[in-house]
Design an enzyme around this catalytic site. Structure first.
Site, PDB file in Angstrom:
ATOM      1  N   ARG A  21     -12.174 -15.205  -1.480  1.00  0.00           N
ATOM      2  CA  ARG A  21     -12.544 -16.196  -0.460  1.00  0.00           C
ATOM      3  C   ARG A  21     -13.955 -15.936   0.052  1.00  0.00           C
ATOM      4  O   ARG A  21     -14.765 -16.853   0.164  1.00  0.00           O
ATOM      5  CB  ARG A  21     -11.546 -16.112   0.706  1.00  0.00           C
ATOM      6  CG  ARG A  21     -11.935 -16.946   1.895  1.00  0.00           C
ATOM      7  CD  ARG A  21     -10.890 -16.904   2.983  1.00  0.00           C
ATOM      8  NE  ARG A  21     -10.773 -15.612   3.653  1.00  0.00           N
ATOM      9  CZ  ARG A  21      -9.951 -15.357   4.656  1.00  0.00           C
ATOM     10  NH1 ARG A  21      -9.151 -16.319   5.097  1.00  0.00           N
ATOM     11  NH2 ARG A  21      -9.901 -14.171   5.233  1.00  0.00           N
ATOM     12  N   ASP A 139      -4.601   3.095  -4.173  1.00  0.00           N
ATOM     13  CA  ASP A 139      -4.555   4.569  -4.245  1.00  0.00           C
ATOM     14  C   ASP A 139      -5.711   5.269  -3.531  1.00  0.00           C
ATOM     15  O   ASP A 139      -5.686   6.478  -3.363  1.00  0.00           O
ATOM     16  CB  ASP A 139      -4.568   5.034  -5.714  1.00  0.00           C
ATOM     17  CG  ASP A 139      -3.288   4.648  -6.431  1.00  0.00           C
ATOM     18  OD1 ASP A 139      -2.302   4.344  -5.740  1.00  0.00           O
ATOM     19  OD2 ASP A 139      -3.281   4.652  -7.677  1.00  0.00           O
ATOM     20  N   ARG A 174      20.006  13.321   8.477  1.00  0.00           N
ATOM     21  CA  ARG A 174      19.749  13.481   7.044  1.00  0.00           C
ATOM     22  C   ARG A 174      18.291  13.841   6.777  1.00  0.00           C
ATOM     23  O   ARG A 174      17.421  13.580   7.608  1.00  0.00           O
ATOM     24  CB  ARG A 174      20.021  12.150   6.318  1.00  0.00           C
ATOM     25  CG  ARG A 174      21.477  11.935   6.025  1.00  0.00           C
ATOM     26  CD  ARG A 174      21.671  10.656   5.229  1.00  0.00           C
ATOM     27  NE  ARG A 174      23.079  10.396   5.087  1.00  0.00           N
ATOM     28  CZ  ARG A 174      23.645   9.196   5.193  1.00  0.00           C
ATOM     29  NH1 ARG A 174      22.917   8.131   5.432  1.00  0.00           N
ATOM     30  NH2 ARG A 174      24.944   9.058   5.034  1.00  0.00           N
ATOM     31  N   LYS A 231      16.226  19.964  14.244  1.00  0.00           N
ATOM     32  CA  LYS A 231      15.733  18.579  14.141  1.00  0.00           C
ATOM     33  C   LYS A 231      16.871  17.640  13.767  1.00  0.00           C
ATOM     34  O   LYS A 231      17.861  18.060  13.180  1.00  0.00           O
ATOM     35  CB  LYS A 231      14.629  18.512  13.088  1.00  0.00           C
ATOM     36  CG  LYS A 231      13.429  19.337  13.459  1.00  0.00           C
ATOM     37  CD  LYS A 231      12.244  18.985  12.615  1.00  0.00           C
ATOM     38  CE  LYS A 231      11.785  17.585  12.927  1.00  0.00           C
ATOM     39  NZ  LYS A 231      10.382  17.378  12.618  1.00  0.00           N
ATOM     40  N   ARG A 275       2.539  -2.333  -2.943  1.00  0.00           N
ATOM     41  CA  ARG A 275       1.414  -3.097  -3.491  1.00  0.00           C
ATOM     42  C   ARG A 275       1.279  -4.481  -2.874  1.00  0.00           C
ATOM     43  O   ARG A 275       0.209  -5.069  -2.852  1.00  0.00           O
ATOM     44  CB  ARG A 275       1.634  -3.296  -4.993  1.00  0.00           C
ATOM     45  CG  ARG A 275       0.659  -2.562  -5.803  1.00  0.00           C
ATOM     46  CD  ARG A 275       0.818  -2.922  -7.257  1.00  0.00           C
ATOM     47  NE  ARG A 275       0.477  -1.765  -8.026  1.00  0.00           N
ATOM     48  CZ  ARG A 275      -0.724  -1.229  -8.079  1.00  0.00           C
ATOM     49  NH1 ARG A 275      -1.717  -1.760  -7.424  1.00  0.00           N
ATOM     50  NH2 ARG A 275      -0.944  -0.168  -8.800  1.00  0.00           N
TER      51      ARG A 275
END
Ligand code: ADP
Length: 362
Positions: A21, A139, A174, A231, A275
């Site tokens: 653009r 990345d 977990r 934790k 992505r």
């Protein structure tokens, strides 16, 4: 009316459309027509060009959203992208040059990652028209630009996903291992670990072997759930390029954890999710600024250069105080050093990561 062309190549990244653009609008303001090349270097070789003037964008059915303005907020790339083996050959590139000559194209802007920039460099050495690159890669593995297009959006997606995973992890006490893209570069994992207060981060740059990774993860989980720290969730962020696939890491850590503590460890591979998505404010801002400098560079006849967000005194200054122009050869050299660990930027990243390892696990 003079004409230039723009293409997107290699891995797609949010912000590519905003860059298209910007290129289109800036070129229109300079009285220059823009041809959009479909499917990267494949389209350049096959002459798949479509006009991207503001007028055409409004009337043509080519863009999924007719208005050029609205298009910039979409993820992916409306021009399409590809990996193009033919562009590695001199014959392939000669065909691309002849197509550009046929359309009287006087300059090319390539939006893409390392590979695409290598292609732009090869083309610039053989074509008579100027070629300018705009870095785009989630990345953040492109030398000399503090960030490439797509990085900021990808990081926002990762921290959103980690927040959601933390909600469920906390409810069940977990441990979660979250894998993010980054085959050679751990930048996303590292930046996300800091932003989410993860308990540990695993990067390819640490060059740890399989056993070392399993040991580090197991220790981190045991210590975090141990009485001293107590934790209620453990979050470990792993870059894709770490030498053990996430499902195998889960199995090995599961076996290594003390059986009497019944600790549950789960894994999530975010993969291509990261992505996509509409570009963030910063990616749109960068895209706008890169586009302007790239068009002006092409129209000034500069070639074999990349625009980079770089606040140092290196490279060539431009009208934008954030953005400098670098020879693509220099970018590729620095990119190689980034990935093989010899770049000062990588050394600094790993050093910072080591410095906060103790903090991460608190
Ligand atoms: P990215 O740009 O995301 O790093 P790739 O590495 O797949 O993606 O590169 C995209 C395309 O760029 C390749 O498919 C190829 O057409 C072109 N390319 C990559 N390296 C070169 C090179 N050394 N010479 C010419 N073209 C190249």
């Amino acid at each position: 009316m003079p004409a230039i062309a723009v293409l997107t190549s290699g891995g797609d990244a949010p912000g590519m459309n905003a860059a298209i653009r910007s290129v289109t609008k800036v070129a229109a303001s300079r009285g220059v027509t823009v041809w959009g090349v479909e499917m990267g270097y494949d389209g350049l070789i096959d002459g798949k060009f479509r006009p991207l003037t503001r007028q055409n964008a409004k009337t043509a059915s080519l863009a999924p959203v007719g208005e050029m303005e609205a298009m910039g907020s979409l993820g992916g790339t409306i021009l399409g992208s590809s990996r193009c083996p033919r562009f590695h050959t001199r014959e392939g590139r000669a065909e691309a040059v002849s197509k550009m000559v046929g359309y009287s194209i006087e300059g090319l802007i390539v939006i893409g990652g390392n590979g695409s920039l290598a292609g732009a460099h090869a083309l610039a050495g053989e074509a008579t028209v100027p070629v300018i690159g705009i870095p785009a890669s989630i990345d953040n593995d492109i030398g000399l630009s503090r960030e490439a297009l797509g990085v900021d959006t990808a990081l926002n997606t990762i921290i959103d996903a980690c927040d959601r995973i933390t909600d469920t992890a906390r409810s069940h006490h977990r441990a979660f291992i979250v894998e993010v893209m980054g085959r050679h570069s751990g930048y996303l994992a590292m930046a996300a670990a800091v932003a989410t207060a993860a308990d540990a981060v695993l990067l390819p740059e640490q060059r740890r072997n399989r056993d070392e990774v399993v040991k580090a993860v197991t220790e981190c989980i045991v210590q975090s759930f141990g009485r001293a720290r107590d934790k209620n969730r453990v979050l470990i962020i792993k870059a894709e390029g770490v030498g053990i696939p996430t499902h195998e890491l889960l199995e090995e850590v599961g076996r290594a954890l003390p059986a009497d503590q019944s600790i549950e460890v789960r894994g999530t591979v975010l993969g291509h999710l990261v992505r996509g998505g509409n570009p963030s404010f910063r990616d749109r801002l960068l895209a706008g600024r890169f586009g302007l400098v790239a068009v002006d560079a092409v129209l000034a006849g500069k070639t074999d250069r990349m625009v980079g967000w770089n606040l140092t005194e290196t490279g060539e200054p431009t009208s934008d105080s954030w953005i400098r122009l670098f020879p693509i050869a220099q970018v590729l050299e620095e990119t190689k050093a980034l990935l093989d660990g010899s770049s000062a930027v990588t050394i600094d990243r790993v050093r910072r990561m080591e410095a906060i390892q103790g903090v991460l696990s608190l």
